[in-house]
Design a protein around this motif. Structure first.
Motif, PDB file in Angstrom:
ATOM      1  N   PRO A 284       4.524 -13.742  30.608  1.00  0.00           N
ATOM      2  CA  PRO A 284       3.722 -13.964  29.398  1.00  0.00           C
ATOM      3  C   PRO A 284       4.504 -14.769  28.359  1.00  0.00           C
ATOM      4  N   SER A 285       3.854 -15.690  27.726  1.00  0.00           N
ATOM      5  CA  SER A 285       4.409 -16.500  26.638  1.00  0.00           C
ATOM      6  C   SER A 285       5.508 -17.467  27.075  1.00  0.00           C
ATOM      7  N   VAL A 286       5.696 -17.680  28.366  1.00  0.00           N
ATOM      8  CA  VAL A 286       6.678 -18.660  28.832  1.00  0.00           C
ATOM      9  C   VAL A 286       5.909 -19.846  29.380  1.00  0.00           C
ATOM     10  N   GLY A 287       6.059 -20.967  28.729  1.00  0.00           N
ATOM     11  CA  GLY A 287       5.362 -22.177  29.137  1.00  0.00           C
ATOM     12  C   GLY A 287       6.278 -23.129  29.867  1.00  0.00           C
ATOM     13  N   ILE A 288       5.776 -24.319  30.078  1.00  0.00           N
ATOM     14  CA  ILE A 288       6.498 -25.346  30.831  1.00  0.00           C
ATOM     15  C   ILE A 288       7.823 -25.702  30.170  1.00  0.00           C
ATOM     16  N   VAL A 289       7.801 -25.920  28.864  1.00  0.00           N
ATOM     17  CA  VAL A 289       9.013 -26.374  28.160  1.00  0.00           C
ATOM     18  C   VAL A 289      10.081 -25.287  28.168  1.00  0.00           C
ATOM     19  N   THR A 290       9.706 -24.050  27.878  1.00  0.00           N
ATOM     20  CA  THR A 290      10.681 -22.952  27.850  1.00  0.00           C
ATOM     21  C   THR A 290      11.263 -22.708  29.241  1.00  0.00           C
ATOM     22  N   ALA A 291      10.408 -22.662  30.253  1.00  0.00           N
ATOM     23  CA  ALA A 291      10.887 -22.443  31.624  1.00  0.00           C
ATOM     24  C   ALA A 291      11.803 -23.591  32.060  1.00  0.00           C
ATOM     25  N   SER A 292      11.469 -24.809  31.700  1.00  0.00           N
ATOM     26  CA  SER A 292      12.310 -25.958  32.053  1.00  0.00           C
ATOM     27  C   SER A 292      13.662 -25.886  31.363  1.00  0.00           C
ATOM     28  N   ALA A 293      13.655 -25.490  30.098  1.00  0.00           N
ATOM     29  CA  ALA A 293      14.917 -25.395  29.355  1.00  0.00           C
ATOM     30  C   ALA A 293      15.827 -24.326  29.949  1.00  0.00           C
ATOM     31  N   TYR A 294      15.267 -23.160  30.273  1.00  0.00           N
ATOM     32  CA  TYR A 294      16.087 -22.109  30.878  1.00  0.00           C
ATOM     33  C   TYR A 294      16.541 -22.525  32.274  1.00  0.00           C
ATOM     34  N   GLY A 295      15.669 -23.169  33.029  1.00  0.00           N
ATOM     35  CA  GLY A 295      16.045 -23.646  34.356  1.00  0.00           C
ATOM     36  C   GLY A 295      17.188 -24.646  34.288  1.00  0.00           C
ATOM     37  N   ALA A 296      17.126 -25.547  33.308  1.00  0.00           N
ATOM     38  CA  ALA A 296      18.193 -26.533  33.140  1.00  0.00           C
ATOM     39  C   ALA A 296      19.490 -25.871  32.697  1.00  0.00           C
TER      40      ALA A 296
ATOM     41  N   ALA B 248       4.014 -34.900  24.807  1.00  0.00           N
ATOM     42  CA  ALA B 248       2.945 -34.567  25.757  1.00  0.00           C
ATOM     43  C   ALA B 248       3.211 -35.202  27.121  1.00  0.00           C
ATOM     44  N   LYS B 249       3.691 -36.441  27.138  1.00  0.00           N
ATOM     45  CA  LYS B 249       4.014 -37.107  28.413  1.00  0.00           C
ATOM     46  C   LYS B 249       5.159 -36.388  29.122  1.00  0.00           C
ATOM     47  N   ALA B 250       6.197 -36.025  28.373  1.00  0.00           N
ATOM     48  CA  ALA B 250       7.342 -35.330  28.972  1.00  0.00           C
ATOM     49  C   ALA B 250       6.924 -33.966  29.513  1.00  0.00           C
ATOM     50  N   THR B 251       6.083 -33.264  28.773  1.00  0.00           N
ATOM     51  CA  THR B 251       5.603 -31.957  29.230  1.00  0.00           C
ATOM     52  C   THR B 251       4.776 -32.100  30.498  1.00  0.00           C
ATOM     53  N   ALA B 252       3.947 -33.134  30.549  1.00  0.00           N
ATOM     54  CA  ALA B 252       3.142 -33.380  31.755  1.00  0.00           C
ATOM     55  C   ALA B 252       4.046 -33.671  32.952  1.00  0.00           C
TER      56      ALA B 252
ATOM     57  N   THR C 178      10.951 -26.027  41.572  1.00  0.00           N
ATOM     58  CA  THR C 178      12.302 -25.558  41.249  1.00  0.00           C
ATOM     59  C   THR C 178      12.307 -24.037  41.168  1.00  0.00           C
ATOM     60  N   PRO C 179      13.489 -23.421  41.239  1.00  0.00           N
ATOM     61  CA  PRO C 179      13.550 -21.962  41.093  1.00  0.00           C
ATOM     62  C   PRO C 179      13.030 -21.476  39.741  1.00  0.00           C
ATOM     63  N   ALA C 180      13.096 -22.328  38.716  1.00  0.00           N
ATOM     64  CA  ALA C 180      12.635 -21.915  37.384  1.00  0.00           C
ATOM     65  C   ALA C 180      11.117 -21.895  37.278  1.00  0.00           C
TER      66      ALA C 180
ATOM     67  N   THR D 129       4.795 -31.252  36.590  1.00  0.00           N
ATOM     68  CA  THR D 129       4.700 -31.653  38.005  1.00  0.00           C
ATOM     69  C   THR D 129       5.976 -31.323  38.760  1.00  0.00           C
ATOM     70  N   VAL D 130       7.111 -31.314  38.073  1.00  0.00           N
ATOM     71  CA  VAL D 130       8.407 -31.082  38.715  1.00  0.00           C
ATOM     72  C   VAL D 130       8.755 -29.596  38.774  1.00  0.00           C
ATOM     73  N   LEU D 131       8.448 -28.861  37.717  1.00  0.00           N
ATOM     74  CA  LEU D 131       8.882 -27.471  37.580  1.00  0.00           C
ATOM     75  C   LEU D 131       8.469 -26.553  38.730  1.00  0.00           C
TER      76      LEU D 131
END
Length: 192
Positions: free
Chosen positions: A102-114, A80-84, A93-95, A88-90
């Motif tokens: 739809p159905s793309v959250g913070i963790v998925t968008a961050s993973a694809y961005g990385a 939860a801390k990492a997601t929070a 970024t371009p990601a 704030t960072v995402l």
């Protein structure tokens, strides 16, 4: 969610057994979670089975379970801390634009961005798409081509971002994926 409620608020299997199926369903519902009658029946039956164990075995299993539950809750807090922090960072970024899908959250968008990195390094969207490892299959024959609606694996061959690779058991090599397994089997067949 319902098992979290049970693990946090019910001290042991004897209380679960005394609640019974209907009582367990009501207990979980009063705390804002849901549990099916089938799952509640499974939990109550497991509690009954645990109570049949010798006391020494029950105490050992209880200590291991308590340690695992503590670890699970601590891990969930860290996630939860990492997601929070990612939330704030995402957006900067371009990601960040991916969260509008739809159905793309913070963790998925961050993973694809990385995984993609700087999208400016690609000439076009097709290059970024290929680098992600997901490319629509193109069919070409006799000078005519058409796009397929299936996706092929091209580019990065690792697991999709956000989905970890299965880890092999200690001392065992990882089993090949079904397409690789078929390829290995066909390579091993003697010529006809």
């Amino acid at each position: 969610m319902s098992l979290h409620v049970i693990m946090r608020e019910i001290p042991g299997p004897d209380r679960v057994r005394r609640l019974g199926v209907d009582g367990l369903v009501r207990f979980v519902c009063r705390r804002g979670a849901r549990i099916t009658r089938a799952k509640a029946a499974q939990v109550v039956e497991t509690a009954r089975e645990v109570l049949k164990l010798p006391e020494a075995d029950w105490n050992a299993a209880s200590a291991v379970l308590a340690a695992d539950v503590t670890f699970l809750f601590a891990l969930e807090e860290e996630i939860a801390k990492a997601t929070a922090e990612l939330s704030t960072v995402l957006p900067d970024t371009p990601a960040g634009v991916l969260t509008s899908l739809p159905s793309v959250g913070i963790v998925t968008a961050s993973a694809y961005g990385a995984a993609i990195g700087d999208p400016a390094r690609f000439k076009n969207a097709a290059g970024a798409y290929r680098a992600s490892g997901l490319v629509p299959i193109a069919y070409e024959s006799a000078g005519k081509s058409r796009r397929g609606n299936r996706i092929s694996r091209e580019g990065c061959q690792s697991a999709p971002p956000g989905r970890p690779e299965p880890s092999p058991l200690p001392g065992r090599a990882p089993s090949p994926s079904p397409p690789r397994r078929r390829r290995q089997q066909s390579d091993a067949r003697p010529p006809a």
